[in-house]
Design a protein around this motif. Structure first.
Motif, PDB file in Angstrom:
ATOM      1  N   ARG A   1       0.837  -1.211   0.000  1.00  0.00           N
ATOM      2  CA  ARG A   1       0.000   0.000   0.000  1.00  0.00           C
ATOM      3  C   ARG A   1       0.868   1.255   0.000  1.00  0.00           C
ATOM      4  O   ARG A   1       0.514   2.271  -0.590  1.00  0.00           O
ATOM      5  N   LEU A   2       2.013   1.180   0.698  1.00  0.00           N
ATOM      6  CA  LEU A   2       2.858   2.355   0.841  1.00  0.00           C
ATOM      7  C   LEU A   2       3.656   2.674  -0.407  1.00  0.00           C
ATOM      8  O   LEU A   2       3.955   3.832  -0.684  1.00  0.00           O
ATOM      9  N   HIS A   3       4.048   1.644  -1.155  1.00  0.00           N
ATOM     10  CA  HIS A   3       5.006   1.856  -2.234  1.00  0.00           C
ATOM     11  C   HIS A   3       4.492   1.255  -3.542  1.00  0.00           C
ATOM     12  O   HIS A   3       3.922   0.167  -3.545  1.00  0.00           O
ATOM     13  N   PRO A   4       4.705   1.948  -4.643  1.00  0.00           N
ATOM     14  CA  PRO A   4       4.206   1.439  -5.928  1.00  0.00           C
ATOM     15  C   PRO A   4       4.922   0.165  -6.342  1.00  0.00           C
ATOM     16  O   PRO A   4       6.109  -0.009  -6.075  1.00  0.00           O
ATOM     17  N   ALA A   5       4.186  -0.730  -6.971  1.00  0.00           N
ATOM     18  CA  ALA A   5       4.778  -1.970  -7.470  1.00  0.00           C
ATOM     19  C   ALA A   5       5.281  -1.812  -8.897  1.00  0.00           C
ATOM     20  O   ALA A   5       5.937  -2.699  -9.417  1.00  0.00           O
ATOM     21  N   GLU A   6       4.957  -0.690  -9.541  1.00  0.00           N
ATOM     22  CA  GLU A   6       5.397  -0.492 -10.923  1.00  0.00           C
ATOM     23  C   GLU A   6       6.927  -0.446 -10.998  1.00  0.00           C
ATOM     24  O   GLU A   6       7.589   0.039 -10.096  1.00  0.00           O
ATOM     25  N   MET A   7       7.448  -0.983 -12.102  1.00  0.00           N
ATOM     26  CA  MET A   7       8.894  -0.969 -12.289  1.00  0.00           C
ATOM     27  C   MET A   7       9.345   0.433 -12.704  1.00  0.00           C
ATOM     28  O   MET A   7       8.752   1.050 -13.585  1.00  0.00           O
ATOM     29  N   GLU A   8      10.373   0.912 -12.039  1.00  0.00           N
ATOM     30  CA  GLU A   8      10.968   2.199 -12.393  1.00  0.00           C
ATOM     31  C   GLU A   8      12.463   2.055 -12.164  1.00  0.00           C
ATOM     32  O   GLU A   8      12.953   2.172 -11.045  1.00  0.00           O
ATOM     33  N   LEU A   9      13.187   1.752 -13.235  1.00  0.00           N
ATOM     34  CA  LEU A   9      14.593   1.399 -13.093  1.00  0.00           C
ATOM     35  C   LEU A   9      15.438   2.634 -12.792  1.00  0.00           C
ATOM     36  O   LEU A   9      15.482   3.582 -13.565  1.00  0.00           O
ATOM     37  N   SER A  10      16.101   2.583 -11.640  1.00  0.00           N
ATOM     38  CA  SER A  10      16.979   3.662 -11.197  1.00  0.00           C
ATOM     39  C   SER A  10      17.746   3.150  -9.988  1.00  0.00           C
ATOM     40  O   SER A  10      17.274   2.261  -9.285  1.00  0.00           O
ATOM     41  N   LEU A  11      18.923   3.691  -9.741  1.00  0.00           N
ATOM     42  CA  LEU A  11      19.664   3.318  -8.537  1.00  0.00           C
ATOM     43  C   LEU A  11      19.742   4.461  -7.534  1.00  0.00           C
ATOM     44  O   LEU A  11      20.190   4.251  -6.402  1.00  0.00           O
ATOM     45  N   GLY A  12      19.302   5.650  -7.901  1.00  0.00           N
ATOM     46  CA  GLY A  12      19.394   6.791  -7.004  1.00  0.00           C
ATOM     47  C   GLY A  12      18.632   6.578  -5.707  1.00  0.00           C
ATOM     48  O   GLY A  12      19.150   6.833  -4.610  1.00  0.00           O
ATOM     49  N   ARG A  13      17.380   6.129  -5.815  1.00  0.00           N
ATOM     50  CA  ARG A  13      16.573   5.906  -4.610  1.00  0.00           C
ATOM     51  C   ARG A  13      17.193   4.818  -3.733  1.00  0.00           C
ATOM     52  O   ARG A  13      17.204   4.904  -2.504  1.00  0.00           O
ATOM     53  N   MET A  14      17.719   3.778  -4.389  1.00  0.00           N
ATOM     54  CA  MET A  14      18.298   2.659  -3.649  1.00  0.00           C
ATOM     55  C   MET A  14      19.551   3.104  -2.887  1.00  0.00           C
ATOM     56  O   MET A  14      19.726   2.773  -1.707  1.00  0.00           O
ATOM     57  N   HIS A  15      20.415   3.858  -3.546  1.00  0.00           N
ATOM     58  CA  HIS A  15      21.623   4.331  -2.871  1.00  0.00           C
ATOM     59  C   HIS A  15      21.265   5.220  -1.670  1.00  0.00           C
ATOM     60  O   HIS A  15      21.886   5.134  -0.607  1.00  0.00           O
TER      61      HIS A  15
END
Length: 406
Positions: free
Chosen positions: A2-16
């Motif tokens: 519910r909190l976070h979208p399941a759609e794919m959005e390829l990026s490493l910025g958020r992960m880092h």
């Protein structure tokens, strides 16, 4: 979810950013084996895990998607993560993310890294979720080994329209100076992978050049510069598993593992929904596979051809982002296709759409409201048939969940 979208959005910025707030758990993992590719990632990882665990090693494993329970995605030293541990980790990730944008896969991958960094182990097997370059798992700077399974067409909307473009995304896991074991590839894909390895100074061990695998007299034969292995066939059925087995064996040899680990990789491996035989029902021989792209369909066709001749009916459910005709085309020798919805999955092809695609290829086709109804129809129209339920890991998960509840 519910909190976070399941759609794919390829990026490493958020992960880092998120990993930094969590104290960089990706830097505290046991030695990592990072696996990318289009098909065979899960099977190859499962064989590697079986081989390493035979030596007494403790092995973490991260994979996706799950079949029945999310906990399958995070294995800690031989067991799925517990419910209390998972809840605590997800709560920690949500709190530390502090309301910033993050996707479902990124958040859960961060939780997996936290879990695996805090539990002692000897190895950590990481399976790429999608692509490689910008996949959330691609944040480990110095893995012990990278592995690339066969590259084929899938997720073109994210990875590119050509095999070379897709291979470029997969080759993004190659790291400077880190050996990379590579399955046999189409020429266009192999050229891209070789260029990426050359730029990174990464030693390549490529099937057909540095190692070879095949079958002789009902045994698996693997050979590299170290020598020859004569082993039982892999416990996972299907001719396509020979290539996956060779890839796992080449990886084990590169990691310095011996013949006992190699044999266990073949005999002790378990990986559900990959040409998995189910208990018979209504007089029908039942098989289950989560394959959903053209390469998987070709592997399924080869697997069916290797079985004793018998009428085969396909029970097919597929997500709406999958190409129907390219999946069904290699399987057009089936006696019939029965299209079904995927339980609880609104983003699935309507059964009639699947049936129409099958008829376009000259297949007989019908629809059913669910898998039990499809099996009942097969029992009436094709008694004693072989039934392959396929088209989606989500459909396979629903079947396995129902089987466990029986």
């Amino acid at each position: 979810m519910r909190l976070h979208p399941a759609e794919m959005e390829l990026s490493l910025g958020r992960m880092h950013r998120l990993l930094a707030t969590l104290g960089h758990p990706e830097r505290a993992l046991p030695p990592v084996i990072h696996i990318a590719g289009t098909n065979g990632k899960g099977s190859t990882q499962a064989m590697l895990r079986a081989g390493l665990e035979q030596t007494g090693a403790r092995v973490h494993a991260y994979t996706s998607p799950h079949l029945v329970r999310f906990h399958e995605r995070i294995r800690l030293a031989g067991a799925d993560i517990s419910e209390p541990a998972l809840v605590a980790l997800l709560e920690e990730v949500i709190a530390r993310n502090n309301g910033e944008e993050i996707t479902f896969f990124e958040a859960t991958t961060a939780a997996g890294f936290l879990a695996m960094s805090r539990s002692p182990a000897d190895w950590c097997l990481l399976e790429v979720g999608l692509g490689g370059v910008l996949d959330a798992t691609n944040v480990v700077d110095k893995p012990a080994l990278t592995v690339i399974t066969p590259v084929d067409f899938d997720h073109q909307e994210y990875l590119g329209d050509t095999l070379a473009e897709i291979a470029g995304e997969k080759a993004g896991i190659i790291k400077r100076g880190v050996p990379c074991v590579v399955a046999r590839q189409a020429e266009a894909a192999e050229a891209v992978i070789e260029r990426a390895a050359a730029r990174a100074g990464a030693p390549l061990l490529v099937e057909g050049q540095h190692w070879h695998v095949g079958t002789e007299h009902g045994r698996l034969v693997f050979q590299d510069e170290t020598g020859l292995l004569d082993l039982p066939l892999p416990a996972l059925p299907g001719p396509h598993q020979i290539g996956n087995a060779g890839l796992a064996l080449a990886a084990l040899r590169t990691l310095g593992q011996g013949e006992a680990a190699a044999e266990a990789a073949m005999t002790a491996v378990r990986w559900p929904a990959r040409m998995q035989r189910l208990a018979p029902r209504l007089g029908l021989e039942l098989w289950l596979d989560g394959g959903h792209n053209p390469a998987a369909a070709r592997a399924l066709a080869a697997g069916l051809a290797a079985l004793p001749a018998r009428d085969t009916v396909l029970v097919v459910g597929m997500l709406a982002n999958r190409e129907l005709e390219s999946f069904l085309s290699p399987l057009k020798h089936a006696a019939k296709v029965i299209a079904v919805p995927i339980p609880g999955e609104p983003k699935a092809h309507p059964p009639e759409t699947i049936a129409t695609a099958a008829r376009t290829l000259g297949l007989k086709a019908a629809t059913a409201p669910d898998v039990p109804a499809a099996l009942a129809e097969v029992a009436q129209t094709h008694p004693n048939a072989r039934v392959l339920i396929c088209g989606s890991l989500y459909l396979a998960g629903a079947i396995l969940s129902a089987e466990s509840a029986r």
